[in-house]
Design a protein around this motif. Sequence first.
Motif, PDB file in Angstrom:
ATOM      1  N   VAL A   1      -4.177   5.638  48.481  1.00 61.58           N
ATOM      2  CA  VAL A   1      -3.076   6.275  47.945  1.00 61.58           C
ATOM      3  C   VAL A   1      -1.906   5.223  48.024  1.00 61.58           C
ATOM      4  CG1 VAL A   1      -1.345   7.667  48.901  1.00 61.58           C
ATOM      5  CG2 VAL A   1      -3.773   8.299  49.273  1.00 61.58           C
ATOM      6  N   LEU A   2      -1.828   4.156  48.753  1.00 58.91           N
ATOM      7  CA  LEU A   2      -0.878   3.212  48.458  1.00 58.91           C
ATOM      8  C   LEU A   2      -1.093   2.452  46.959  1.00 58.91           C
ATOM      9  CD1 LEU A   2      -1.154   1.312  52.172  1.00 58.91           C
ATOM     10  CD2 LEU A   2       0.771   2.882  51.105  1.00 58.91           C
ATOM     11  N   VAL A   3      -2.617   1.984  46.687  1.00 55.72           N
ATOM     12  CA  VAL A   3      -2.419   1.503  45.288  1.00 55.72           C
ATOM     13  C   VAL A   3      -1.790   2.452  44.167  1.00 55.72           C
ATOM     14  CG1 VAL A   3      -4.159   0.829  43.644  1.00 55.72           C
ATOM     15  CG2 VAL A   3      -4.487   0.300  46.037  1.00 55.72           C
ATOM     16  N   ALA A   4      -2.411   3.640  44.258  1.00 57.38           N
ATOM     17  CA  ALA A   4      -1.809   4.623  43.445  1.00 57.38           C
ATOM     18  C   ALA A   4      -0.470   5.009  43.416  1.00 57.38           C
ATOM     19  CB  ALA A   4      -2.697   5.881  43.572  1.00 57.38           C
TER      20      ALA A   4
ATOM     21  N   HIS B   1     -11.688   7.055  40.624  1.00 57.06           N
ATOM     22  CA  HIS B   1     -11.726   8.461  39.830  1.00 57.06           C
ATOM     23  C   HIS B   1     -12.819   9.418  40.583  1.00 57.06           C
ATOM     24  CE1 HIS B   1      -9.132   7.077  36.825  1.00 57.06           C
ATOM     25  NE2 HIS B   1      -9.913   5.876  36.670  1.00 57.06           N
ATOM     26  N   GLY B   2     -13.533   9.081  41.787  1.00 54.16           N
ATOM     27  CA  GLY B   2     -14.639  10.015  42.247  1.00 54.16           C
ATOM     28  C   GLY B   2     -15.753   9.882  41.694  1.00 54.16           C
TER      29      GLY B   2
ATOM     30  N   PHE C   1      -5.392  10.075  41.225  1.00 51.89           N
ATOM     31  CA  PHE C   1      -6.450   9.486  40.466  1.00 51.89           C
ATOM     32  C   PHE C   1      -6.801  10.417  39.476  1.00 51.89           C
ATOM     33  CE2 PHE C   1      -6.852   6.884  44.412  1.00 51.89           C
ATOM     34  CZ  PHE C   1      -6.026   5.579  43.785  1.00 51.89           C
ATOM     35  N   PRO C   2      -6.474  10.292  37.905  1.00 52.85           N
ATOM     36  CA  PRO C   2      -6.695  11.260  37.071  1.00 52.85           C
ATOM     37  C   PRO C   2      -8.184  11.564  36.887  1.00 52.85           C
ATOM     38  CG  PRO C   2      -6.082   9.255  36.068  1.00 52.85           C
ATOM     39  CD  PRO C   2      -5.993   9.157  37.679  1.00 52.85           C
ATOM     40  N   PRO C   3      -8.796  12.653  36.581  1.00 45.44           N
ATOM     41  CA  PRO C   3      -9.715  13.128  36.200  1.00 45.44           C
ATOM     42  C   PRO C   3     -10.360  12.461  34.879  1.00 45.44           C
ATOM     43  CG  PRO C   3      -8.708  15.050  35.757  1.00 45.44           C
ATOM     44  CD  PRO C   3      -7.698  13.945  36.249  1.00 45.44           C
ATOM     45  N   LEU C   4     -11.606  12.044  34.733  1.00 46.78           N
ATOM     46  CA  LEU C   4     -12.358  11.639  33.548  1.00 46.78           C
ATOM     47  C   LEU C   4     -13.149  12.516  32.681  1.00 46.78           C
ATOM     48  CD1 LEU C   4     -13.199   7.849  34.840  1.00 46.78           C
ATOM     49  CD2 LEU C   4     -11.004   8.872  33.984  1.00 46.78           C
TER      50      LEU C   4
END
Length: 313
Positions: free
Chosen positions: A9-12, A196-197, A211-214
């Motif tokens: 969360v911090l990175v993002a 991205h999971g 983090f956006p979905p790919l």
Amino acid sequence: MRTPSLALVLVAGIALTGAPDSARTDMAPKAPDPAIPDRSATFQPPAKEAIPPGPYGDMVKLGRDVFRETDKYARPFVGNALRCSNCHLDAGRLADSSPMWAAWVAFPAYRDKNHHVNTFQERLQGCFRFSMNGKAPPYGDKVLVALETYSAWLAQGAPVGANLPGRGYPRLKDPPLQPDYARGRIVYQQHCALCHGPDGAGQSAGGQVVFPPLWGANSYNWGAGMEGVNTAAAFIKANMPLGLGGTLSDQDAWDVALFVDSHERPQDPRFTGDVGETRRLFHNSRWSMYGQTVAGHVLGSGLTPAAQTGAQN
Ligand code: HEC
Ligand code: HEC
């Protein structure tokens, strides 16, 4: 979507909110590393602090807001969980990340994609329809005026009509080996899944996409530029993993791009009702996976329940 760890969360948080526009490039290692692209020689757009007061500046500001928080400021035209700035990093300012200053001076332009000369507004409409899986705002809509004003403001002082260094995503040479799904999956697990999971569906926290979905239902659709394995490879090589652009080998970038673009995503809005015909008309490229069979599934034939939840991998 899963819940991300605090560190992520911090990175993002740095990537997506608050921090100065160019903070992200500072995340790259400082030591000389020939692999990290040197972007200091490219055109430098003004910082957001230079936005002037008054009605013109208000429109520039609105354009920047639309660009970074598209879901909030252009809600009716967005059909997925992405924002413009997810693919055009640093609020559309970063060289080699298809920056808006380089785009602005290059339009109107002829495009093979639709066989006619496109104005800048029409080009913006395209990214809403395909990359954002949404609806094109009508010509003259405030959303388009704001994005256009913001882009022109970023480009001030740049030569009109030039093909500026840093435009688009720098094309990669053909890969040494044919891109490969199995190798791509390993690259994905090692370098991408953390953010991205494992299922490509991205991650959210507190109702915000971190983090956006790919791939899957909330990603770009089959008509988007990023569905081209060559375009995705170019973007990924220059910009991913976030803050470490240039560190993947070309082969790894090609392999992981093929892996990402071999998953189901929302239908191409130009779909004729037949995947084969739609491929012939709009995906007649060796770098499109649309209509190809991967793991027994014809890509473009629809999101399976597993792909809807992002579980297909
Ligand atoms: C899923 C990723 C993605 C998202 C989200 C996205 N774009 Fe794009 N955009 C692309 C790709 C890919 C290209 C083509 C770049 C290339 O081929 O080098 C592109 C190209 C463009 C261009 C033309 C650039 C040029 O130099 O010709 C503009 C302008 C643009 N996008 C604006 C937007 C705006 C505004 C939004 C938000 C409403 C947006 N994009 C959202 C991926 C995306
Ligand atoms: C440290 C976390 C992190 C890692 C690791 C990472 N990404 Fe990203 N990625 C992001 C963030 C955050 C964005 C959106 C950038 C922004 O909005 O400024 C993004 C954007 C993207 C996009 C464009 C937006 C979309 O959702 O389609 C693609 C494609 C992408 N990443 C692919 C990859 C690939 C492939 C890898 C592995 C090689 C990777 N990323 C590794 C955080 C990460």
